[in-house]
Design a protein around this motif. Structure first.
Motif, PDB file in Angstrom:
ATOM      1  N   TYR A   1      12.459 -49.826  -1.856  1.00  0.00           N
ATOM      2  CA  TYR A   1      12.271 -50.782  -0.767  1.00  0.00           C
ATOM      3  C   TYR A   1      13.630 -51.132  -0.167  1.00  0.00           C
ATOM      4  N   VAL A   2      13.738 -51.037   1.158  1.00  0.00           N
ATOM      5  CA  VAL A   2      14.979 -51.364   1.872  1.00  0.00           C
ATOM      6  C   VAL A   2      14.709 -52.592   2.731  1.00  0.00           C
ATOM      7  N   LYS A   3      15.376 -53.676   2.403  1.00  0.00           N
ATOM      8  CA  LYS A   3      15.109 -54.962   3.061  1.00  0.00           C
ATOM      9  C   LYS A   3      15.695 -55.024   4.461  1.00  0.00           C
ATOM     10  N   GLU A   4      16.791 -54.320   4.718  1.00  0.00           N
ATOM     11  CA  GLU A   4      17.467 -54.398   6.014  1.00  0.00           C
ATOM     12  C   GLU A   4      16.551 -53.894   7.129  1.00  0.00           C
ATOM     13  N   PRO A   5      16.266 -54.710   8.158  1.00  0.00           N
ATOM     14  CA  PRO A   5      15.350 -54.289   9.228  1.00  0.00           C
ATOM     15  C   PRO A   5      15.959 -53.163  10.069  1.00  0.00           C
ATOM     16  N   MET A   6      15.157 -52.163  10.369  1.00  0.00           N
ATOM     17  CA  MET A   6      15.533 -51.062  11.263  1.00  0.00           C
ATOM     18  C   MET A   6      14.310 -50.648  12.047  1.00  0.00           C
ATOM     19  N   ASN A   7      14.532 -49.967  13.192  1.00  0.00           N
ATOM     20  CA  ASN A   7      13.371 -49.367  13.855  1.00  0.00           C
ATOM     21  C   ASN A   7      12.919 -48.151  13.056  1.00  0.00           C
ATOM     22  N   TRP A   8      11.757 -47.609  13.408  1.00  0.00           N
ATOM     23  CA  TRP A   8      11.168 -46.555  12.586  1.00  0.00           C
ATOM     24  C   TRP A   8      12.076 -45.334  12.498  1.00  0.00           C
ATOM     25  N   THR A   9      12.650 -44.918  13.614  1.00  0.00           N
ATOM     26  CA  THR A   9      13.494 -43.716  13.644  1.00  0.00           C
ATOM     27  C   THR A   9      14.714 -43.882  12.746  1.00  0.00           C
ATOM     28  N   ASN A  10      15.365 -45.031  12.827  1.00  0.00           N
ATOM     29  CA  ASN A  10      16.543 -45.268  11.992  1.00  0.00           C
ATOM     30  C   ASN A  10      16.160 -45.399  10.520  1.00  0.00           C
ATOM     31  N   ALA A  11      14.985 -45.988  10.277  1.00  0.00           N
ATOM     32  CA  ALA A  11      14.516 -46.098   8.896  1.00  0.00           C
ATOM     33  C   ALA A  11      14.277 -44.708   8.303  1.00  0.00           C
ATOM     34  N   GLN A  12      13.662 -43.825   9.065  1.00  0.00           N
ATOM     35  CA  GLN A  12      13.436 -42.471   8.571  1.00  0.00           C
ATOM     36  C   GLN A  12      14.759 -41.748   8.313  1.00  0.00           C
ATOM     37  N   ALA A  13      15.711 -41.896   9.227  1.00  0.00           N
ATOM     38  CA  ALA A  13      17.015 -41.250   9.047  1.00  0.00           C
ATOM     39  C   ALA A  13      17.700 -41.760   7.785  1.00  0.00           C
TER      40      ALA A  13
ATOM     41  N   ALA B   1       5.712 -59.325   3.990  1.00  0.00           N
ATOM     42  CA  ALA B   1       6.427 -58.539   4.991  1.00  0.00           C
ATOM     43  C   ALA B   1       5.499 -57.510   5.617  1.00  0.00           C
ATOM     44  N   GLU B   2       5.883 -57.041   6.801  1.00  0.00           N
ATOM     45  CA  GLU B   2       5.300 -55.853   7.411  1.00  0.00           C
ATOM     46  C   GLU B   2       6.340 -54.751   7.278  1.00  0.00           C
ATOM     47  N   ILE B   3       5.969 -53.638   6.672  1.00  0.00           N
ATOM     48  CA  ILE B   3       6.932 -52.661   6.173  1.00  0.00           C
ATOM     49  C   ILE B   3       6.621 -51.276   6.745  1.00  0.00           C
ATOM     50  N   TRP B   4       7.655 -50.606   7.252  1.00  0.00           N
ATOM     51  CA  TRP B   4       7.453 -49.262   7.754  1.00  0.00           C
ATOM     52  C   TRP B   4       7.044 -48.296   6.638  1.00  0.00           C
TER      53      TRP B   4
ATOM     54  N   GLN C   1      12.016 -53.577  11.258  1.00  0.00           N
ATOM     55  CA  GLN C   1      11.259 -53.969  10.075  1.00  0.00           C
ATOM     56  C   GLN C   1      11.913 -53.378   8.826  1.00  0.00           C
ATOM     57  N   SER C   2      11.601 -53.981   7.680  1.00  0.00           N
ATOM     58  CA  SER C   2      11.991 -53.367   6.412  1.00  0.00           C
ATOM     59  C   SER C   2      11.142 -52.112   6.190  1.00  0.00           C
ATOM     60  N   PHE C   3      11.465 -51.321   5.168  1.00  0.00           N
ATOM     61  CA  PHE C   3      10.752 -50.052   5.009  1.00  0.00           C
ATOM     62  C   PHE C   3      10.827 -49.578   3.563  1.00  0.00           C
ATOM     63  N   ILE C   4      10.005 -48.555   3.268  1.00  0.00           N
ATOM     64  CA  ILE C   4       9.951 -47.977   1.922  1.00  0.00           C
ATOM     65  C   ILE C   4      10.279 -46.493   2.003  1.00  0.00           C
ATOM     66  N   CYS C   5      11.267 -46.067   1.223  1.00  0.00           N
ATOM     67  CA  CYS C   5      11.598 -44.656   1.078  1.00  0.00           C
ATOM     68  C   CYS C   5      10.995 -44.136  -0.227  1.00  0.00           C
ATOM     69  N   TYR C   6      10.888 -42.832  -0.334  1.00  0.00           N
ATOM     70  CA  TYR C   6      10.529 -42.237  -1.616  1.00  0.00           C
ATOM     71  C   TYR C   6      11.505 -41.119  -1.945  1.00  0.00           C
ATOM     72  N   ALA C   7      11.639 -40.836  -3.227  1.00  0.00           N
ATOM     73  CA  ALA C   7      12.445 -39.712  -3.703  1.00  0.00           C
ATOM     74  C   ALA C   7      11.635 -38.939  -4.725  1.00  0.00           C
ATOM     75  N   VAL C   8      11.613 -37.618  -4.605  1.00  0.00           N
ATOM     76  CA  VAL C   8      10.886 -36.807  -5.575  1.00  0.00           C
ATOM     77  C   VAL C   8      11.624 -36.819  -6.898  1.00  0.00           C
ATOM     78  N   LYS C   9      10.872 -36.908  -7.974  1.00  0.00           N
ATOM     79  CA  LYS C   9      11.482 -36.934  -9.302  1.00  0.00           C
ATOM     80  C   LYS C   9      11.887 -35.538  -9.773  1.00  0.00           C
ATOM     81  N   ARG C  10      11.176 -34.526  -9.296  1.00  0.00           N
ATOM     82  CA  ARG C  10      11.458 -33.149  -9.715  1.00  0.00           C
ATOM     83  C   ARG C  10      11.821 -32.329  -8.489  1.00  0.00           C
ATOM     84  N   LYS C  11      13.012 -31.749  -8.495  1.00  0.00           N
ATOM     85  CA  LYS C  11      13.463 -30.933  -7.386  1.00  0.00           C
ATOM     86  C   LYS C  11      13.577 -29.479  -7.833  1.00  0.00           C
TER      87      LYS C  11
END
Length: 277
Positions: free
Chosen positions: A41-53, A86-89, A150-160
């Motif tokens: 979870y990333v609390k810093e608000p960003m627009n969707w494009t910046n959040a994805q980047a 919150a409303e979260i991307w 908005q704040s947003f949620i990233c994911y990371a794969v555990k197995r690469k």
């Protein structure tokens, strides 16, 4: 019967017993590591494009939610992190009075729209409501303007996974993978297969790659070399056919794929490696 023959018979008998037990274990052990992703979870608000980047730069992507179980896991993670309402991307994009698509290319059709959504007549992006004190924390989705901060949620794969574009035998591939990485790749479910294929598509490999599966020459069952239970199989041909000496190892055949799908067969000199995170 001399002592040598008695010893040889005992060794063969014990070997058979060990093989039987190994085969039985494939069906009774629970799947370990079934949770494929870490969520951030990333609390810093960003627009969707910046959040994805941001997510792509630091993790894997904005979160994709495949089913109700994963949604609840994400909501529980937010609760453990003491996130306020919150409303979260999330990773849903290209919404225009329809269901949109996932930013990482996954084709999951699961949706959790709030009542009356999606209703934005402009091109929109997906967000998720989190209500800390509400039963099940809500978790419904909204389509809103992609420029909203908005704040947003990233994911990371555990197995690469890492594909080595070098021809070698399966045994040489196994030795190379064990020496330089964490063994040959295993595939525990369809979603993990999708991520594996995506990583291969980023290389120059276009046909087949070795994976860490082989069969028992005595009993014919298939097993993963790292002891992962065989919980997912997607064979191109019938895997129960009579095995020959050169057909007891498995490959991922990239030319037998449809979107997000792949088949397994049993010949190829290309090694597929994995890293576990």
């Amino acid at each position: 019967m001399n002592s040598f023959h008695r010893l040889s018979r005992w060794i063969n008998m014990m070997g058979s017993i060990l093989i039987i037990l190994a085969g039985f274990r494939l069906f009774v052990l629970p799947v370990h590591g079934s949770q494929e992703f870490n969520y951030h979870y990333v609390k810093e608000p960003m627009n969707w494009t910046n959040a994805q980047a941001y997510c792509k730069s630091n993790f894997t992507d904005l979160v994709t939610i495949a089913d109700e179980k994963e949604l609840q896991e994400i909501l529980n993670n937010l609760t453990r992190e003491n996130v306020s309402d919150a409303e979260i991307w999330i990773g849903l994009k290209d919404i225009n009075m329809n269901n949109g698509t996932w930013s990482n290319g996954e084709t999951s059709t699961y949706r959790k729209w709030n009542a009356g959504e999606p209703n934005n007549r402009m091109l929109a992006c997906g967000s998720m409501y989190y209500h800390r004190n509400e039963v099940n924390h809500n978790g419904t989705w909204n389509d809103c303007g992609c420029q909203n901060p908005q704040s947003f949620i990233c994911y990371a794969v555990k197995r690469k996974f890492h594909a080595v574009n070098t021809s070698m035998s399966w045994l040489s591939a196994l030795e190379h993978c064990n020496s330089n990485y964490n063994g040959m790749a295993t595939i525990r479910n369809e979603r993990e297969e999708w991520h594996l294929l995506k990583s291969i598509n980023e290389t120059n490999i276009q046909e087949k790659v070795w994976i860490g599966m082989r069969s028992s020459r005595v009993f014919g069952f298939w097993f993963w070399m790292n002891d992962d239970p065989v919980t997912y199989e997607n064979w191109v041909n019938d895997s129960s056919v009579t095995l020959q000496d050169n057909r007891h190892c498995a490959i991922l055949d990239l030319n037998q794929t449809e979107v997000g799908q792949a088949g397994l067969c049993r010949t190829s000199p290309i090694c597929l490696l994995q890293r576990v995170h």
